[in-house]
Design a protein around this motif. Structure first.
Motif, short mmCIF file in Angstrom:
data_model
loop_
_atom_site.label_atom_id
_atom_site.label_comp_id
_atom_site.label_asym_id
_atom_site.label_seq_id
_atom_site.Cartn_x
_atom_site.Cartn_y
_atom_site.Cartn_z
N GLU A 184 0.84 -1.19 0.00
CA GLU A 184 0.00 0.00 0.00
C GLU A 184 0.87 1.24 0.00
O GLU A 184 1.84 1.34 0.77
CB GLU A 184 -0.91 0.03 1.23
CG GLU A 184 -1.79 1.28 1.30
CD GLU A 184 -2.55 1.39 2.61
OE1 GLU A 184 -3.49 2.21 2.66
OE2 GLU A 184 -2.18 0.69 3.57
N VAL A 185 0.54 2.20 -0.86
CA VAL A 185 1.19 3.50 -0.86
C VAL A 185 0.37 4.45 -0.01
O VAL A 185 -0.82 4.64 -0.24
CB VAL A 185 1.33 4.06 -2.29
CG1 VAL A 185 1.90 5.48 -2.25
CG2 VAL A 185 2.20 3.16 -3.15
N GLN A 186 1.01 5.04 0.99
CA GLN A 186 0.36 6.03 1.84
C GLN A 186 0.98 7.40 1.53
O GLN A 186 2.19 7.51 1.38
CB GLN A 186 0.57 5.69 3.32
CG GLN A 186 -0.07 4.37 3.72
CD GLN A 186 0.17 4.02 5.19
OE1 GLN A 186 0.96 4.67 5.88
NE2 GLN A 186 -0.49 2.98 5.67
N THR A 187 0.15 8.42 1.41
CA THR A 187 0.62 9.74 1.00
C THR A 187 0.58 10.74 2.15
O THR A 187 -0.35 10.74 2.96
CB THR A 187 -0.21 10.27 -0.17
OG1 THR A 187 -1.57 10.46 0.25
CG2 THR A 187 -0.20 9.28 -1.34
N PHE A 188 1.60 11.61 2.18
CA PHE A 188 1.73 12.61 3.24
C PHE A 188 2.18 13.93 2.62
O PHE A 188 3.36 14.09 2.27
CB PHE A 188 2.75 12.16 4.29
CG PHE A 188 2.41 10.84 4.95
CD1 PHE A 188 1.71 10.80 6.14
CD2 PHE A 188 2.81 9.64 4.35
CE1 PHE A 188 1.40 9.59 6.74
CE2 PHE A 188 2.51 8.42 4.95
CZ PHE A 188 1.79 8.39 6.14
N GLY A 189 1.25 14.86 2.43
CA GLY A 189 1.57 16.15 1.84
C GLY A 189 1.84 17.22 2.88
O GLY A 189 1.97 16.93 4.08
N SER A 190 1.93 18.47 2.42
CA SER A 190 2.11 19.63 3.29
C SER A 190 3.30 19.51 4.23
O SER A 190 3.26 19.95 5.37
CB SER A 190 0.83 19.89 4.10
OG SER A 190 -0.27 20.16 3.25
N SER A 191 4.37 18.86 3.75
CA SER A 191 5.61 18.71 4.54
C SER A 191 5.40 17.95 5.84
O SER A 191 6.18 18.12 6.80
CB SER A 191 6.24 20.09 4.83
OG SER A 191 6.47 20.81 3.64
N GLN A 192 4.37 17.10 5.91
CA GLN A 192 4.12 16.34 7.14
C GLN A 192 5.31 15.46 7.53
O GLN A 192 5.58 15.28 8.72
CB GLN A 192 2.90 15.43 6.95
CG GLN A 192 1.57 16.13 6.81
CD GLN A 192 0.45 15.12 6.59
OE1 GLN A 192 0.08 14.37 7.50
NE2 GLN A 192 -0.10 15.10 5.40
N LEU A 193 6.00 14.92 6.55
CA LEU A 193 7.15 14.06 6.83
C LEU A 193 8.47 14.79 6.69
O LEU A 193 9.53 14.18 6.79
CB LEU A 193 7.13 12.84 5.90
CG LEU A 193 5.90 11.93 6.00
CD1 LEU A 193 6.05 10.72 5.09
CD2 LEU A 193 5.64 11.49 7.44
N GLY A 194 8.39 16.11 6.49
CA GLY A 194 9.61 16.90 6.39
C GLY A 194 9.62 17.78 5.16
O GLY A 194 8.84 17.59 4.23
N LYS A 195 10.49 18.78 5.20
CA LYS A 195 10.71 19.64 4.05
C LYS A 195 11.60 18.90 3.05
O LYS A 195 12.04 17.79 3.31
CB LYS A 195 11.34 20.96 4.52
CG LYS A 195 10.46 21.69 5.54
CD LYS A 195 11.22 22.78 6.25
CE LYS A 195 10.38 23.39 7.38
NZ LYS A 195 11.14 24.38 8.18
N ASP A 196 11.86 19.52 1.91
CA ASP A 196 12.57 18.82 0.84
C ASP A 196 13.89 18.21 1.29
O ASP A 196 14.19 17.05 1.01
CB ASP A 196 12.82 19.77 -0.34
CG ASP A 196 11.60 19.91 -1.24
OD1 ASP A 196 10.86 18.92 -1.39
OD2 ASP A 196 11.39 20.99 -1.80
N LYS A 197 14.72 18.99 1.96
CA LYS A 197 16.03 18.49 2.39
C LYS A 197 15.88 17.33 3.38
O LYS A 197 16.63 16.34 3.32
CB LYS A 197 16.82 19.63 3.06
CG LYS A 197 17.35 20.68 2.09
CD LYS A 197 18.64 20.22 1.45
CE LYS A 197 19.32 21.36 0.71
NZ LYS A 197 20.59 20.94 0.09
#
Length: 328
Positions: free
Chosen positions: A61-74
């Motif tokens: 299963e692919v789970q999605t997390f937007g709005s930097s929930q899992l961190g910013k780009d770096k």
């Protein structure tokens, strides 16, 4: 009373059961990105997840997390390497991963999406090699889009109109150099921090595609939108080369296929958003003007010269990308 041997056997059995349950349930794949609700990033990732989850079934299963929930780009780039995140969708930040990706920071070098497809077909191996040298793997090329300038100081028609304007840029060296060349005061900043910085006057403006501008509601805190289209930024479906290789072969195949197939949706959706979201921005009372692109192109020559001189193979990259424009 349990003996040490019995306790060890019970623990081992429990671990085996847990492992069996995890295998039966399939792998969980986390996709982190910085896109806000309503953004092109969000729509793109959700379309990919829908494709992958339908085909994976019980395998994962692919789970999605937007709005930097899992961190910013770096942070997401680092978490990919640690195996804490399975997929990310970096864009401009890739120029800080490897110099090769700086080619997409050259002003006006990509003409349109068909041009980008030809560049991807011709130079995909070059970009993949650059990514893999840093421990990553590119699964597909999606889109961030054509970037335009918003600010609270004045309409931007010519490069000199940017003089003194404190402009947020992504954390990539070439974008900073470009706006310094134009006379602005570029200020690298994480995307998640931009709205507050604009609202409080810490910065005067920013530059992004309409999809990012509207979804982040920058139109609520900006007076002017200048249509410059100065840079086209692809978005890269990125994973860890090492961790991706450990996934079951059928999962790898499904994920790769869905990532590639989603590009068609992304490009079609992006083209539609360019029309719809410009109207949204105008409706908020933002004053819109067309910039003098020829003046910006003329002012951009030094950044091309520096890229060619300082990046290994830089001139060849420029020549190849430019040769693929206009169907040539």
């Amino acid at each position: 009373m349990l003996t040490r041997t019995t306790t060890a056997l019970v623990a081992a059995a429990a671990a085996t059961l847990l492992a069996g349950s995890a295998t039966a349930a399939g792998v969980t794949l986390k996709f982190g990105h910085v896109g806000k609700p309503g953004s092109l990033f969000e729509a793109s990732v959700e379309a990919f997840a829908a494709c992958a989850n339908e085909r994976l079934g019980d395998a994962g299963e692919v789970q999605t997390f937007g709005s930097s929930q899992l961190g910013k780009d770096k942070e997401l780039l680092q978490k990919l390497k640690l195996g804490q995140v399975d997929f990310a969708l970096p864009s401009s930040v890739m120029s800080s991963v490897a110099d090769t990706f700086g080619i997409f920071e050259m002003p006006y070098i990509i003409q349109d999406r068909e041009h980008m497809k030809r560049v991807q077909a011709e130079l995909g191996g070059t970009f993949q090699q650059a990514a893999e040298a840093k421990g990553y793997r590119i699964l597909a090329y999606w889109e961030n889009g054509f970037r335009h300038i918003t600010n609270n100081t004045r309409p931007i028609s010519m490069p000199e109109d940017l003089a003194g304007i404190k402009l947020r840029t992504p954390k990539g060296a070439w974008r900073v150099k470009m706006f310094q060349l134009y006379g602005a005061n570029p200020t690298p900043m994480a995307f998640s921090e931009v709205f507050t910085a604009l609202k409080t006057g810490v910065i005067d403006g920013q530059e992004n595609p309409y999809a990012q501008i509207a979804s982040a509601k920058f139109q609520e805190v900006q007076k002017y939108l200048s249509i410059t289209g100065h840079v086209y930024t692809p978005a890269y479906v990125l994973t860890s080369a090492k961790h991706f290789a450990k996934l079951p072969a059928d999962v790898q195949e499904t994920v790769q296929a869905c990532a590639s197939e989603t590009q068609t949706f992304v490009y079609d959706h992006a083209a539609q958003l360019e029309i719809e979201l410009l109207d949204v921005i105008k409706a908020a009372g933002v004053e819109v003007n067309e910039a003098n692109k020829e003046a910006f192109i003329a002012a951009s020559a030094p950044i091309y010269e520096e890229f060619a001189a300082s990046v290994e193979g830089g001139q060849a990259l420029i020549d190849t990308v430019q040769s693929l424009a206009g169907g040539s």
